[in-house]
Design an enzyme around this catalytic site. Structure first.
Site, short mmCIF file in Angstrom:
data_model
loop_
_atom_site.label_atom_id
_atom_site.label_comp_id
_atom_site.label_asym_id
_atom_site.label_seq_id
_atom_site.Cartn_x
_atom_site.Cartn_y
_atom_site.Cartn_z
N GLU A 266 0.86 -1.18 0.00
CA GLU A 266 0.00 0.00 0.00
C GLU A 266 0.90 1.23 0.00
OE1 GLU A 266 -0.28 -2.14 2.77
OE2 GLU A 266 -1.71 -3.42 1.71
N HIS A 301 -16.43 -5.26 -4.80
CA HIS A 301 -15.21 -5.45 -4.00
C HIS A 301 -15.49 -6.14 -2.67
CE1 HIS A 301 -11.01 -4.97 -3.82
NE2 HIS A 301 -10.99 -4.19 -2.76
N CYS A 307 -10.95 -13.51 -1.05
CA CYS A 307 -9.48 -13.72 -1.01
C CYS A 307 -9.04 -14.14 0.39
CB CYS A 307 -8.75 -12.45 -1.43
SG CYS A 307 -8.84 -11.10 -0.24
C1 LIG Z 1 -4.72 -2.33 3.68
C2 LIG Z 1 -5.69 -1.44 2.99
C3 LIG Z 1 -5.73 -1.44 1.59
C4 LIG Z 1 -6.59 -0.58 0.91
N1 LIG Z 1 -6.58 -0.55 -0.46
C5 LIG Z 1 -7.28 0.41 -1.12
C6 LIG Z 1 -7.17 0.57 -2.54
O1 LIG Z 1 -6.47 -0.16 -3.21
N2 LIG Z 1 -7.87 1.57 -3.13
C7 LIG Z 1 -8.65 2.40 -2.44
O2 LIG Z 1 -9.23 3.29 -3.04
N3 LIG Z 1 -8.79 2.29 -1.09
C8 LIG Z 1 -8.11 1.32 -0.43
N4 LIG Z 1 -8.25 1.19 0.95
C9 LIG Z 1 -9.01 2.19 1.65
C10 LIG Z 1 -10.30 1.74 2.34
O3 LIG Z 1 -11.36 1.72 1.44
C11 LIG Z 1 -10.50 2.73 3.50
O4 LIG Z 1 -9.55 2.41 4.49
C12 LIG Z 1 -11.89 2.72 4.07
O5 LIG Z 1 -12.82 3.23 3.15
C13 LIG Z 1 -11.96 3.54 5.37
O6 LIG Z 1 -11.47 4.84 5.17
P1 LIG Z 1 -10.33 5.43 6.11
O7 LIG Z 1 -9.23 4.45 6.18
O8 LIG Z 1 -10.03 6.79 5.61
O9 LIG Z 1 -10.96 5.47 7.54
P2 LIG Z 1 -11.85 6.62 8.20
O10 LIG Z 1 -12.76 7.20 7.15
O11 LIG Z 1 -10.98 7.56 8.92
O12 LIG Z 1 -12.73 5.78 9.20
C14 LIG Z 1 -12.35 5.52 10.56
C15 LIG Z 1 -13.60 5.32 11.38
O13 LIG Z 1 -14.39 6.52 11.38
C16 LIG Z 1 -15.70 6.25 10.92
N5 LIG Z 1 -16.14 7.38 10.09
C17 LIG Z 1 -15.46 7.94 9.04
N6 LIG Z 1 -16.15 8.97 8.52
C18 LIG Z 1 -17.27 9.09 9.25
C19 LIG Z 1 -18.39 9.96 9.19
N7 LIG Z 1 -18.48 10.92 8.30
N8 LIG Z 1 -19.38 9.77 10.11
C20 LIG Z 1 -19.30 8.76 11.03
N9 LIG Z 1 -18.26 7.92 11.12
C21 LIG Z 1 -17.27 8.07 10.24
C22 LIG Z 1 -15.62 4.95 10.12
O14 LIG Z 1 -16.84 4.23 10.10
C23 LIG Z 1 -14.53 4.22 10.89
O15 LIG Z 1 -15.07 3.54 11.99
C24 LIG Z 1 -7.43 0.28 1.65
C25 LIG Z 1 -7.41 0.26 3.04
C26 LIG Z 1 -6.55 -0.59 3.72
C27 LIG Z 1 -6.52 -0.56 5.22
S1 SF4 Z 2 -6.30 -9.87 -2.61
FE1 SF4 Z 2 -8.02 -9.30 -1.33
S2 SF4 Z 2 -7.26 -7.54 -0.21
FE2 SF4 Z 2 -5.92 -7.79 -2.01
S3 SF4 Z 2 -6.81 -6.58 -3.69
FE3 SF4 Z 2 -7.68 -8.63 -3.82
S4 SF4 Z 2 -9.60 -8.43 -2.65
FE4 SF4 Z 2 -8.33 -6.73 -2.05
#
Ligand SMILES: Cc1cc2nc3c(=O)[nH]c(=O)nc-3n(C[C@H](O)[C@H](O)[C@H](O)COP(=O)(O)OP(=O)(O)OC[C@H]3O[C@@H](n4cnc5c(N)ncnc54)[C@H](O)[C@@H]3O)c2cc1C
Ligand code: SF4
Length: 515
Positions: A266, A301, A307
């Site tokens: 990432e 997704h 996976c």
């Molecule tokens: C290992 C990993 C790989 C990923 N890979 C991809 C990728 O390839 N492409 C991609 O686009 N994204 C990717 N993601 C992103 C993933 O979709 C986000 O982590 C997810 O949508 C949560 O967003 P955030 O991490 O910003 O958390 P936050 O938005 O900060 O959320 C943290 C907490 O706050 C709460 N929260 C947030 N906003 C609000 C609100 N407005 N009101 C109330 N509660 C709220 C959430 O429910 C959660 O409990 C990846 C994430 C991880 C951890």
């Molecule tokens: S292997 Fe799993 S975690 Fe990785 S890109 Fe595919 S669905 Fe997402």
């Protein structure tokens, strides 16, 4: 499904893992790790395991073409399934089976599903934007798909913005760069600025698809941009994400890494006035279609997280192995814990596969899996891998976190002490016992816990996002009618139990011939 694009030659298609690795060399990417610009990510020992995991998606296509390739209507050739637009529920099911198999073979995130799911979501969304606005995105998009299929490219799906203050919409942020947005335009295309967080496999990809991350309103029009850019476009900086224990990939002979060969990746992508030419723009200002794109992408997704059942198979195997090595495998509670781990793991798989089977055709002709069950699958994934991990740690014993290092094992004086005192069953080499413990550590606390645990929590949306989707589709009114009628309650509601099933239940009870 009819495609209106000409057949594209597949002579130069990347087909093997080795060809893939060669294809991502010498790109002069602006990648930063440990405060330094990395000259060649492909040769970096910390990055290489993530590249090996992607390479495995090509090698599986060679060794199991029925599972990991599909016949493309765009090129007329067999292509990697990660680039295929689903033409039937069976195509979606096969995506899941391929994902489980790759999870088994790598024990980590193989990084190509975000791109696969973005392509499938955009197929129908571009079509429906065109229907509403006569915009011509779908034809462009089809040309892009044909080009990527012919070349056998890896596509990264860049949806998640850094988002700043979560209580504010994109246009309300004090810094507009918290969400990727258009900064200027020319006759040839648009320029975008902002940053995408947690981007899986982005440095290992050939192209990125930039997409909005949330529902947008009229005032967010500038944020409603979808476009494809080559990974080496001018103006992109990649800041590598650290994973727990990642530097173990740079140490010794690899024993302490646990899974020396494979890892996920990432990074944060910073976009500074990056140009997107018109031919690669698939949404520009149609803010009212951002929610549709986010919902369709997450629908695909959230069941791609099957996976994790493949990765879970590895962890269950590791737990069973350490129980054997410890001489505890005959104990009834150990057997029961392995059954429990398997039950949880198969629950993830079952919901993912059920979502794919219960697919429907979109207006553009491709297929989308069932949204309710996809959300149930992903919601299970936010919990079950943690419980499977807990049970694996239970079976492992404390040694998985107190083991001495690989270098100590090799030491002329203390090496023999370690071999003597960390012996389990007589017939098992102490080093093998250490290796399996390190693998469990890797998957539950180390590098691959990123993919197996925290990504299971937040990837494709944090748990609350699934609960919102489930609550939108749970049809409580209909369920109350069913209950009240059977209870003999005599009111208008109970009388109205509909035989005309709608929404989720229409999908549940659709006769097979109409699927
Ligand atoms: C290992 C990993 C790989 C990923 N890979 C991809 C990728 O390839 N492409 C991609 O686009 N994204 C990717 N993601 C992103 C993933 O979709 C986000 O982590 C997810 O949508 C949560 O967003 P955030 O991490 O910003 O958390 P936050 O938005 O900060 O959320 C943290 C907490 O706050 C709460 N929260 C947030 N906003 C609000 C609100 N407005 N009101 C109330 N509660 C709220 C959430 O429910 C959660 O409990 C990846 C994430 C991880 C951890
Ligand atoms: S292997 Fe799993 S975690 Fe990785 S890109 Fe595919 S669905 Fe997402």
């Amino acid at each position: 499904m009819q495609q209106s694009v000409k057949t594209v030659s597949t002579n130069t298609m990347i087909r093997t893992g080795a060809e893939y690795i060669a294809s991502i060399r010498n790109r002069d990417l602006n990648v930063y790790l440990f405060g330094e610009r990395i000259a060649e990510p492909v040769d970096h020992p910390l990055i290489r395991p993530s590249i090996n995991a992607v390479a495995k998606t090509y090698d599986l296509a060679s060794s199991a073409p029925e599972l990991a390739t599909a016949l493309s209507p765009y090129t007329g050739e067999r292509i990697n399934r990660f680039l295929h637009i689903a033409e039937s529920p069976e195509d979606l099911v096969l995506q899941n089976k391929m994902q489980r198999r790759l999870g088994q073979l790598t024990g980590t995130c193989f990084q190509r599903c975000v791109g696969m799911d973005a392509l499938n979501a955009l197929h129908s969304v571009t079509y429906e934007i065109d229907e509403a606005y006569g915009s011509g995105y779908h034809e462009r998009f089809n040309r892009f798909v044909a080009m990527t299929q012919a070349a056998g490219f890896v596509i990264g799906g860049a949806m998640t913005d850094v988002k700043g203050d979560r209580s504010k919409a994109p246009h309300q942020q004090s810094d507009p760069d918290m969400y990727v947005h258009i900064t200027k335009r020319s006759a040839e295309g648009v320029y975008v600025t902002g940053a995408k967080a947690h981007q899986t496999g982005c440095i290992n990809s050939h192209w990125l698809i930039i997409m909005p991350t949330i529902r947008l309103g009229a005032e967010d029009k500038n944020f409603a941009i979808v476009g494809a850019i080559p990974v080496d476009s001018k103006g992109i900086t990649y800041i590598y994400g650290r994973q727990s224990c990642d530097t173990r990939s740079m140490e010794g002979r690899g024993l302490d890494a646990g899974n020396e060969k494979f890892a996920g990746q990432e990074a944060m992508i910073v976009l500074d006035n990056v140009f997107i030419p018109n031919e690669y723009i698939f949404m520009d200002g149609e803010y009212d279609y951002a929610a549709m794109l986010v919902e369709r992408f997450t629908c695909y997704h959230r069941r791609s997280y099957v996976c994790k059942s493949g990765v879970g198979d590895v962890l269950i195997g590791a737990a069973a192995t350490i129980a054997e090595y410890n001489g505890a495998d005959k104990a009834s509670h150990i057997k029961d814990k392995l059954v429990e781990m398997t039950h949880l793991n198969e629950t993830i798989y079952s919901t993912g596969i059920a979502s794919s089977y219960q697919a429907t055709q979109t207006k553009s002709g491709n297929y989308i899996n069932d949204d309710m069950i996809a959300n149930v699958c992903k919601h299970h994934v936010t919990r079950m891998p943690y419980e499977i991990g807990r049970l694996a740690q239970d079976l492992a014993g404390g040694l998985m976190v107190t083991l001495p290092s690989d270098q100590d094992l090799d030491h002329p004086e203390i090496g023999p002490m370690i071999r003597k005192y960390l012996q389990g069953r007589d017939d098992i080499d102490t080093e093998d016992r250490m290796r399996i413990l390190r693998l469990i550590e890797n998957m539950t606390l180390g590098r691959n816990a990123v993919g197996y645990l925290t990504e299971s929590m937040h990837g494709a949306g944090s748990p609350q996002a699934q609960r919102i989707q489930i609550s939108r589709q749970m049809q409580l009114g209909f369920k109350k009618q069913l209950a009240q009628k059977l209870a003999g309650i005599n009111n208008e509601l109970a009388e109205e139990v509909s035989t005309d099933l709608a929404e989720y239940f229409a999908r549940v009870f659709r006769p097979p011939e109409h699927k």
